[in-house]
Design a protein around this motif. Structure first.
Motif, PDB file in Angstrom:
ATOM      1  N   THR A  72     -22.080  54.939  23.119  1.00  0.00           N
ATOM      2  CA  THR A  72     -22.391  54.430  24.578  1.00  0.00           C
ATOM      3  C   THR A  72     -21.210  53.648  24.792  1.00  0.00           C
ATOM      4  O   THR A  72     -20.630  52.673  24.123  1.00  0.00           O
ATOM      5  CB  THR A  72     -23.575  53.485  24.465  1.00  0.00           C
ATOM      6  OG1 THR A  72     -24.769  54.433  23.920  1.00  0.00           O
ATOM      7  CG2 THR A  72     -23.767  53.339  25.932  1.00  0.00           C
ATOM      8  N   HIS A 116     -27.661  44.478  27.578  1.00  0.00           N
ATOM      9  CA  HIS A 116     -28.042  45.568  28.252  1.00  0.00           C
ATOM     10  C   HIS A 116     -28.148  46.996  27.458  1.00  0.00           C
ATOM     11  O   HIS A 116     -29.028  47.657  27.885  1.00  0.00           O
ATOM     12  CB  HIS A 116     -26.860  45.634  29.534  1.00  0.00           C
ATOM     13  CG  HIS A 116     -27.196  46.756  30.742  1.00  0.00           C
ATOM     14  ND1 HIS A 116     -27.094  48.175  30.551  1.00  0.00           N
ATOM     15  CD2 HIS A 116     -27.768  46.555  31.552  1.00  0.00           C
ATOM     16  CE1 HIS A 116     -27.440  48.630  31.547  1.00  0.00           C
ATOM     17  NE2 HIS A 116     -27.953  47.764  32.318  1.00  0.00           N
ATOM     18  N   ASN A 117     -27.185  47.020  26.604  1.00  0.00           N
ATOM     19  CA  ASN A 117     -27.068  48.239  25.765  1.00  0.00           C
ATOM     20  C   ASN A 117     -28.538  48.325  24.803  1.00  0.00           C
ATOM     21  O   ASN A 117     -29.344  49.569  25.012  1.00  0.00           O
ATOM     22  CB  ASN A 117     -26.128  48.426  24.902  1.00  0.00           C
ATOM     23  CG  ASN A 117     -25.850  49.608  24.062  1.00  0.00           C
ATOM     24  OD1 ASN A 117     -25.614  50.746  24.573  1.00  0.00           O
ATOM     25  ND2 ASN A 117     -25.790  49.542  22.871  1.00  0.00           N
ATOM     26  N   ARG A 135     -35.592  50.883  40.770  1.00  0.00           N
ATOM     27  CA  ARG A 135     -34.644  51.333  39.473  1.00  0.00           C
ATOM     28  C   ARG A 135     -34.927  52.946  39.476  1.00  0.00           C
ATOM     29  O   ARG A 135     -35.912  53.787  39.784  1.00  0.00           O
ATOM     30  CB  ARG A 135     -35.403  50.901  38.324  1.00  0.00           C
ATOM     31  CG  ARG A 135     -34.634  51.294  37.148  1.00  0.00           C
ATOM     32  CD  ARG A 135     -34.985  50.381  36.002  1.00  0.00           C
ATOM     33  NE  ARG A 135     -34.190  50.774  34.910  1.00  0.00           N
ATOM     34  CZ  ARG A 135     -32.806  50.574  34.943  1.00  0.00           C
ATOM     35  NH1 ARG A 135     -32.394  49.717  35.679  1.00  0.00           N
ATOM     36  NH2 ARG A 135     -31.978  50.996  33.819  1.00  0.00           N
ATOM     37  N   GLU A 164     -28.817  43.296  34.335  1.00  0.00           N
ATOM     38  CA  GLU A 164     -27.839  43.810  35.560  1.00  0.00           C
ATOM     39  C   GLU A 164     -27.438  42.844  36.446  1.00  0.00           C
ATOM     40  O   GLU A 164     -26.469  42.581  36.880  1.00  0.00           O
ATOM     41  CB  GLU A 164     -28.410  45.004  35.946  1.00  0.00           C
ATOM     42  CG  GLU A 164     -28.685  46.307  35.261  1.00  0.00           C
ATOM     43  CD  GLU A 164     -29.516  47.159  35.722  1.00  0.00           C
ATOM     44  OE1 GLU A 164     -29.998  47.297  36.714  1.00  0.00           O
ATOM     45  OE2 GLU A 164     -29.563  48.477  34.905  1.00  0.00           O
ATOM     46  N   PRO A 215     -29.621  54.068  35.635  1.00  0.00           N
ATOM     47  CA  PRO A 215     -29.027  53.068  35.001  1.00  0.00           C
ATOM     48  C   PRO A 215     -28.747  51.836  35.638  1.00  0.00           C
ATOM     49  O   PRO A 215     -28.409  50.679  35.385  1.00  0.00           O
ATOM     50  CB  PRO A 215     -27.644  53.322  34.507  1.00  0.00           C
ATOM     51  CG  PRO A 215     -27.229  54.212  35.374  1.00  0.00           C
ATOM     52  CD  PRO A 215     -28.236  55.080  36.004  1.00  0.00           C
ATOM     53  N   MET A 236     -22.128  52.683  32.956  1.00  0.00           N
ATOM     54  CA  MET A 236     -22.363  53.151  31.610  1.00  0.00           C
ATOM     55  C   MET A 236     -22.029  54.502  31.266  1.00  0.00           C
ATOM     56  O   MET A 236     -21.765  55.434  32.170  1.00  0.00           O
ATOM     57  CB  MET A 236     -23.956  52.844  31.211  1.00  0.00           C
ATOM     58  CG  MET A 236     -24.792  53.880  32.096  1.00  0.00           C
ATOM     59  SD  MET A 236     -26.627  54.131  31.214  1.00  0.00           S
ATOM     60  CE  MET A 236     -26.060  55.111  29.818  1.00  0.00           C
ATOM     61  N   LEU A 260     -34.340  44.920  31.842  1.00  0.00           N
ATOM     62  CA  LEU A 260     -32.965  45.244  31.921  1.00  0.00           C
ATOM     63  C   LEU A 260     -32.638  45.206  33.389  1.00  0.00           C
ATOM     64  O   LEU A 260     -31.294  44.923  33.331  1.00  0.00           O
ATOM     65  CB  LEU A 260     -33.180  46.807  32.049  1.00  0.00           C
ATOM     66  CG  LEU A 260     -31.699  47.919  31.885  1.00  0.00           C
ATOM     67  CD1 LEU A 260     -31.054  47.526  30.654  1.00  0.00           C
ATOM     68  CD2 LEU A 260     -32.298  49.367  31.669  1.00  0.00           C
ATOM     69  N   GLY A 309     -36.066  50.428  26.788  1.00  0.00           N
ATOM     70  CA  GLY A 309     -36.730  50.997  27.968  1.00  0.00           C
ATOM     71  C   GLY A 309     -37.801  50.098  28.814  1.00  0.00           C
ATOM     72  O   GLY A 309     -38.601  50.721  29.498  1.00  0.00           O
ATOM     73  N   ARG A 332     -20.274  50.420  28.062  1.00  0.00           N
ATOM     74  CA  ARG A 332     -20.638  49.896  29.056  1.00  0.00           C
ATOM     75  C   ARG A 332     -19.605  49.074  29.904  1.00  0.00           C
ATOM     76  O   ARG A 332     -18.858  48.451  28.930  1.00  0.00           O
ATOM     77  CB  ARG A 332     -21.967  49.048  28.913  1.00  0.00           C
ATOM     78  CG  ARG A 332     -23.232  50.033  28.493  1.00  0.00           C
ATOM     79  CD  ARG A 332     -24.617  49.109  28.325  1.00  0.00           C
ATOM     80  NE  ARG A 332     -25.361  50.269  27.755  1.00  0.00           N
ATOM     81  CZ  ARG A 332     -26.328  50.774  28.214  1.00  0.00           C
ATOM     82  NH1 ARG A 332     -26.049  50.614  29.800  1.00  0.00           N
ATOM     83  NH2 ARG A 332     -26.961  51.691  28.131  1.00  0.00           N
ATOM     84  N   SER A 355     -31.626  49.232  27.087  1.00  0.00           N
ATOM     85  CA  SER A 355     -31.471  50.540  27.494  1.00  0.00           C
ATOM     86  C   SER A 355     -32.355  51.497  26.594  1.00  0.00           C
ATOM     87  O   SER A 355     -33.234  52.194  26.914  1.00  0.00           O
ATOM     88  CB  SER A 355     -30.197  50.825  27.783  1.00  0.00           C
ATOM     89  OG  SER A 355     -29.634  50.171  28.831  1.00  0.00           O
ATOM     90  N   GLN A 356     -32.193  51.011  25.236  1.00  0.00           N
ATOM     91  CA  GLN A 356     -32.963  51.883  24.354  1.00  0.00           C
ATOM     92  C   GLN A 356     -34.327  51.405  24.101  1.00  0.00           C
ATOM     93  O   GLN A 356     -35.208  52.090  23.765  1.00  0.00           O
ATOM     94  CB  GLN A 356     -32.180  51.833  22.942  1.00  0.00           C
ATOM     95  CG  GLN A 356     -30.470  52.003  22.819  1.00  0.00           C
ATOM     96  CD  GLN A 356     -29.757  51.804  21.665  1.00  0.00           C
ATOM     97  OE1 GLN A 356     -30.475  51.911  20.435  1.00  0.00           O
ATOM     98  NE2 GLN A 356     -28.745  51.160  21.696  1.00  0.00           N
TER      99      GLN A 356
END
Length: 215
Positions: free
Chosen positions: A136, A176-177, A6, A192, A9, A44, A188, A183, A138, A180-181
């Motif tokens: 954001t 996914h959004n 990783r 994907e 993103p 993204m 995540l 973490g 995506r 992402s926040q």
């Protein structure tokens, strides 16, 4: 499918790139990425900072090297690869959707550095904060040139009820959004992988739809 560790993103489901080719944009690099990914990628966009990032196949489709994509590029730089005849309409629909939030669907052409035209199908979703400000974007990108060698580009905001597959794409993009926040990289990465699977189903459906349209 080969995956990279990783970095930024993109994670599981990302096409593995040779380190020496990571900063190269070429037809050969793009062809290899398309073959490995099944023609599906995702992106993204941090709207406030105007910084967009994508997996290697999406980056290369827009004439941006995977290394530069990880560093982040502006939306205007991405749109430079869009065919001039499609650019104004696509840009307007995207910017309108950014301000209102929600999803859009588009088909349009991009031109490689060597001048080759490719058709792309894109489904994107834009998010707002609690004050209604854009934050954001995506989306999923599918290369559909084999099923659409000619035709008219289009882009539209999705206001009517959508079918189950597109709803699944939107839900996965929302997940996914959120992650992402949060973490949490392993979770995540799973989203994907799911996004790539959904993109492949969208691609298959587009090919079937184009095949029926030709008969």
């Amino acid at each position: 499918m080969d995956v990279t560790t990783r970095d930024g993103p993109v994670g599981r489901g990302t096409v593995q790139m040779d380190q020496a080719a990571d900063d190269v944009v070429s037809e050969a690099a793009l062809a290899a990425a398309l073959e490995t990914s099944g023609g599906v990628g995702f992106w993204m966009w941090d709207i406030r900072a105007d910084v967009a990032r994508a997996d290697p196949v999406s980056a290369l489709l827009f004439n941006i090297s995977p290394a530069r994509s990880r560093a982040g590029v502006s939306l205007s730089e991405i749109l430079e690869a869009v065919h001039p005849d499609d650019q104004a309409h696509i840009s307007q629909v995207i910017l309108t959707c950014v301000q209102s939030g929600g999803s859009y669907t588009a088909e349009y052409r991009v031109r490689s550095p060597e001048g080759r035209l490719r058709w792309l199908f894109t489904r994107g979703h834009f998010y707002h904060d609690a004050q209604g400000r854009p934050t954001t974007g995506r989306g999923v990108i599918v290369e559909i040139s084999d099923s659409k060698s000619a035709g008219t580009a289009f882009a539209q905001r999705d206001e009517a009820p959508i079918d189950a597959l597109n709803q699944a794409a939107d839900l996965c993009l929302s997940l996914h959004n959120a992650l992402s926040q949060f973490g949490e990289a392993p979770m995540l990465a799973l989203t994907e992988t799911l996004l790539l699977e959904i993109g492949q189903h969208l691609a298959a459906r587009q090919r079937i739809a184009r095949g029926h349209a030709l008969h």
